[in-house]
Scaffold this motif. Structure first.
Motif, mmCIF file in Angstrom:
data_model
loop_
_atom_site.group_PDB
_atom_site.id
_atom_site.type_symbol
_atom_site.label_atom_id
_atom_site.label_comp_id
_atom_site.label_asym_id
_atom_site.label_seq_id
_atom_site.Cartn_x
_atom_site.Cartn_y
_atom_site.Cartn_z
ATOM 1 N N MET A 1 -23.368 -51.055 -2.587
ATOM 2 C CA MET A 1 -23.659 -51.508 -3.955
ATOM 3 C C MET A 1 -23.249 -50.414 -4.935
ATOM 4 N N PHE A 2 -22.440 -50.784 -5.884
ATOM 5 C CA PHE A 2 -21.949 -49.866 -6.913
ATOM 6 C C PHE A 2 -22.864 -50.046 -8.131
ATOM 7 N N ILE A 3 -23.221 -48.960 -8.793
ATOM 8 C CA ILE A 3 -24.056 -49.076 -9.991
ATOM 9 C C ILE A 3 -23.410 -48.287 -11.121
ATOM 10 N N HIS A 4 -23.063 -48.987 -12.183
ATOM 11 C CA HIS A 4 -22.553 -48.326 -13.392
ATOM 12 C C HIS A 4 -23.656 -48.371 -14.430
ATOM 13 N N TRP A 5 -24.192 -47.209 -14.729
ATOM 14 C CA TRP A 5 -25.328 -47.196 -15.648
ATOM 15 C C TRP A 5 -25.287 -45.933 -16.485
ATOM 16 N N GLY B 1 -19.885 -52.808 -22.047
ATOM 17 C CA GLY B 1 -19.170 -52.122 -20.966
ATOM 18 C C GLY B 1 -19.139 -50.615 -21.167
ATOM 19 N N GLU B 2 -18.713 -49.908 -20.121
ATOM 20 C CA GLU B 2 -18.770 -48.437 -20.114
ATOM 21 C C GLU B 2 -17.624 -47.774 -20.879
ATOM 22 N N TRP B 3 -16.680 -48.579 -21.339
ATOM 23 C CA TRP B 3 -15.555 -48.009 -22.097
ATOM 24 C C TRP B 3 -15.775 -48.101 -23.600
ATOM 25 N N VAL B 4 -16.979 -48.466 -24.032
ATOM 26 C CA VAL B 4 -17.198 -48.768 -25.457
ATOM 27 C C VAL B 4 -16.881 -47.575 -26.364
ATOM 28 N N ARG C 1 -22.135 -39.346 -13.932
ATOM 29 C CA ARG C 1 -21.589 -39.007 -15.247
ATOM 30 C C ARG C 1 -20.311 -39.818 -15.399
ATOM 31 N N HIS C 2 -20.263 -40.630 -16.448
ATOM 32 C CA HIS C 2 -19.075 -41.466 -16.654
ATOM 33 C C HIS C 2 -18.180 -40.833 -17.719
ATOM 34 N N HIS C 3 -17.152 -41.581 -18.151
ATOM 35 C CA HIS C 3 -16.172 -40.987 -19.066
ATOM 36 C C HIS C 3 -16.793 -40.565 -20.402
ATOM 37 N N ASP C 4 -17.904 -41.172 -20.787
ATOM 38 C CA ASP C 4 -18.558 -40.788 -22.048
ATOM 39 C C ASP C 4 -19.142 -39.371 -21.977
ATOM 40 N N PHE D 1 -14.904 -39.821 -6.976
ATOM 41 C CA PHE D 1 -14.228 -39.346 -8.189
ATOM 42 C C PHE D 1 -13.438 -40.451 -8.874
ATOM 43 N N ASP D 2 -13.423 -40.353 -10.188
ATOM 44 C CA ASP D 2 -12.655 -41.323 -10.975
ATOM 45 C C ASP D 2 -12.187 -40.647 -12.259
ATOM 46 N N GLY D 3 -11.042 -41.049 -12.758
ATOM 47 C CA GLY D 3 -10.611 -40.587 -14.073
ATOM 48 C C GLY D 3 -9.428 -39.647 -14.072
ATOM 49 N N MET D 4 -9.025 -39.231 -12.858
ATOM 50 C CA MET D 4 -7.881 -38.320 -12.778
ATOM 51 C C MET D 4 -6.613 -38.974 -13.302
ATOM 52 N N TRP D 5 -6.613 -40.310 -13.246
ATOM 53 C CA TRP D 5 -5.447 -41.068 -13.734
ATOM 54 C C TRP D 5 -5.248 -40.892 -15.236
ATOM 55 N N ASP D 6 -6.235 -40.309 -15.926
ATOM 56 C CA ASP D 6 -6.104 -40.106 -17.370
ATOM 57 C C ASP D 6 -4.983 -39.108 -17.683
ATOM 58 N N PHE E 1 -9.354 -48.998 -3.527
ATOM 59 C CA PHE E 1 -8.603 -50.004 -4.273
ATOM 60 C C PHE E 1 -9.549 -50.573 -5.315
ATOM 61 N N GLU E 2 -9.099 -50.593 -6.554
ATOM 62 C CA GLU E 2 -9.978 -51.031 -7.635
ATOM 63 C C GLU E 2 -9.648 -52.465 -8.028
ATOM 64 N N GLN E 3 -10.606 -53.342 -7.925
ATOM 65 C CA GLN E 3 -10.452 -54.761 -8.278
ATOM 66 C C GLN E 3 -9.342 -55.439 -7.498
ATOM 67 N N SER F 1 -16.945 -56.758 -15.877
ATOM 68 C CA SER F 1 -17.297 -55.466 -16.463
ATOM 69 C C SER F 1 -18.003 -54.601 -15.422
ATOM 70 N N TRP F 2 -17.816 -53.311 -15.546
ATOM 71 C CA TRP F 2 -18.558 -52.375 -14.688
ATOM 72 C C TRP F 2 -19.903 -52.057 -15.340
ATOM 73 N N GLY F 3 -19.861 -51.545 -16.576
ATOM 74 C CA GLY F 3 -21.109 -51.279 -17.286
ATOM 75 C C GLY F 3 -21.646 -52.583 -17.888
HETATM 76 C C1 GLC Z 1 -11.975 -47.585 -13.745
HETATM 77 C C2 GLC Z 1 -12.696 -47.454 -15.059
HETATM 78 C C3 GLC Z 1 -14.107 -47.133 -14.897
HETATM 79 C C4 GLC Z 1 -14.812 -47.658 -13.704
HETATM 80 C C5 GLC Z 1 -13.967 -47.577 -12.466
HETATM 81 C C6 GLC Z 1 -14.615 -48.213 -11.268
HETATM 82 O O1 GLC Z 1 -11.422 -46.422 -13.300
HETATM 83 O O2 GLC Z 1 -12.146 -46.501 -15.898
HETATM 84 O O3 GLC Z 1 -14.772 -47.450 -16.047
HETATM 85 O O4 GLC Z 1 -15.877 -46.825 -13.505
HETATM 86 O O5 GLC Z 1 -12.749 -48.125 -12.714
HETATM 87 O O6 GLC Z 1 -13.741 -48.389 -10.254
#
Ligand code: GLC
Length: 437
Positions: free
Chosen positions: A47-51, A60-63, A108-111, A208-213, A254-256, A285-287
């Motif tokens: 179970m994944f939790i975005h909070w 959503g978490e990208w707001v 800790r998310h991107h915010d 880990f997530d966000g390195m693609w930035d 793999f994402e989505q 949405s994740w968040g």
């Molecule tokens: C993406 C999004 C992020 C989410 C993640 C979950 O990388 O930027 O918001 O947490 O996917 O896989």
């Protein structure tokens, strides 16, 4: 045997037991972590939790990025985050009822807001909000009590800190100065990871997530990964960078998308040899997103779980709790239904590997030893012909009812005589016992 020989064989035996057993390119992976990778594979469902603070805005978490919210405004929002109905017991009980074997939660998310007590920054839930509790600690304690593995999602990307500089593709509208010390940012991340790896007991790992930035930036991964491996040698490193895994990592994400597919547009179609994990939203949405009503049906979600297992991957299914700390009833209902299905059909998912037949439009196969599970997901008819794979079927029955299934050898395959499909079938699972031809 002389005492010297004895000593020599003893040392040799010791070496064999403790030596790393896999060499991947240049990388030597300790046996301990290899075993944890296998256990991770067996779990098959998490179970994944975005909070986080973003849940308060319900978009959503990208707001913060999407609406170009300025850092001071977001900080003010964060200072009123007070999820008084958060209850770690309820969340873990729900994960268990769903049949999830592990939880991965945003620390800790991107915010840039830390959902745990951090000395590395006071921009965290304990120091910055009236809530003052550390939900990750409460969750970690409860997970340990209940035998659920806990992973911490950790964003490498930050939309608030000035030292996340040079900036990447996102978060450029949050009003930060055009200067900052990248190394101080990397040091900050390592300090936080150290906190997460020393303050919360044994973890499943770090996600880990966000390195693609900014993929080309000097991320200093070798140092960070070495730190993680030193602090918790059995913690896995899961990295959502949309490429084949890099040295030090343990899982390909793999994402989505299911492994090998790229409907999302950013996944690699290459599949490596490490354990695989597909992460998936329950709506889009994740968040927490208050207007996103696009919930997948339970049937679709079970289809994903089976198709992930058929592709030899885990499914990490997301929920985005509300700002008060509760989980939406739509998500609760679906998770409970999946759990009910798993109670009957779990043996065709947990501890299995992708089956002998590659995924098909009608469904997938999973296997454990010589037992093969045929997941008939999308097939309206009674007769289903599947290709042969060099084994002889000695018996066939429906997993849920035990009802016998007729098997006939036909040109190039075998035909299964399934019970009639019912409109509310979630997945007709046939168990085949087989022997090698
Ligand atoms: C993406 C999004 C992020 C989410 C993640 C979950 O990388 O930027 O918001 O947490 O996917 O896989």
């Amino acid at each position: 045997m002389s005492s010297r020989d004895l000593l020599r064989s003893f040392v040799l035996a010791l070496l064999v037991v403790s030596a790393p057993v896999l060499v991947q390119g240049q990388e030597v992976v300790p046996a301990e972590r290899l075993a944890v990778r296998e256990a991770f594979r067996e779990a098959r469902f998490g179970m994944f939790i975005h909070w986080g603070v973003y849940s308060m805005l319900g978009q959503g978490e990208w707001v913060m990025h999407n609406r170009d919210i300025q850092v001071p405004a977001y900080e003010a929002l964060a200072s009123s985050f007070n999820p008084i109905r958060f209850n770690a017991r309820e969340w873990v009980a729900l994960a268990k009822a769903a049949g999830a074997r592990y939880i991965t939660i945003t620390s800790r998310h991107h915010d840039g807001f830390s959902m745990f007590a951090s000395k590395a920054s006071d921009y965290n839930i304990v120091d910055w909000t009236p809530f003052k509790r550390d939900p990750l600690k409460e969750l970690a304690d409860e997970c340990r009590r209940e035998g659920i593995k806990l992973f911490f999602y950790y964003s490498q990307l930050d939309w608030r800190r000035p030292d996340y500089y040079p900036r990447g593709r996102t978060g450029n509208g949050t009003g930060r100065p055009d200067a900052g010390d990248w190394n101080s940012y990397l040091d900050f991340m390592d300090r936080q990871l150290e906190e997460l790896l020393t303050g919360y007991g044994p973890l499943g790992g770090i996600w880990f997530d966000g390195m693609w930035d900014k993929p080309q930036a000097p991320w200093r991964l070798d140092k960070t990964y070495a730190l993680i491996h030193r602090l918790q040698p059995s913690a896995l490193i899961v990295a959502n960078h949309h490429q084949l895994p890099l040295p030090g990592e343990d899982v390909q994400v793999f994402e989505q998308d299911l492994p090998g597919a790229n409907t999302a547009g950013f996944n690699t179609k290459e599949i490596g040899t490490l354990p695989l994990e597909t992460c998936l939203t329950m709506n889009r949405s994740w968040g927490f997103n208050i207007t996103d009503r696009n919930f997948k049906t339970t049937r679709e979600l079970i289809g994903y779980l089976a198709r992930a297992a058929g592709a030899d991957a885990n499914l990490l299914l997301n929920v985005g709790p509300r700002p008060d700390g509760t989980i939406q009833p739509e998500a609760v209902e679906r998770l409970r239904e999946i759990g009910k299905w798993l109670q009957v059909n779990g043996e065709s998912i947990y501890g299995t590997r992708g089956g002998p037949i590659t995924p098909r439009a009608w469904g997938v196969t999973t296997r454990r030893g010589s037992t093969v599970y045929v997941h008939v997901l999308d097939w309206p008819d009674r007769a289903l012909t599947i290709p042969s794979w060099g084994a002889r079927v000695t018996s066939a029955r429906m997993l849920a009812t035990g009802e016998k299934v007729g098997v006939t050898e036909v040109e190039g395959g075998i035909a299964l005589a399934l019970p009639p499909a019912k409109p509310d079938d979630l997945d007709r699972v046939v168990v085949l016992e087989t022997v090698r031809e």
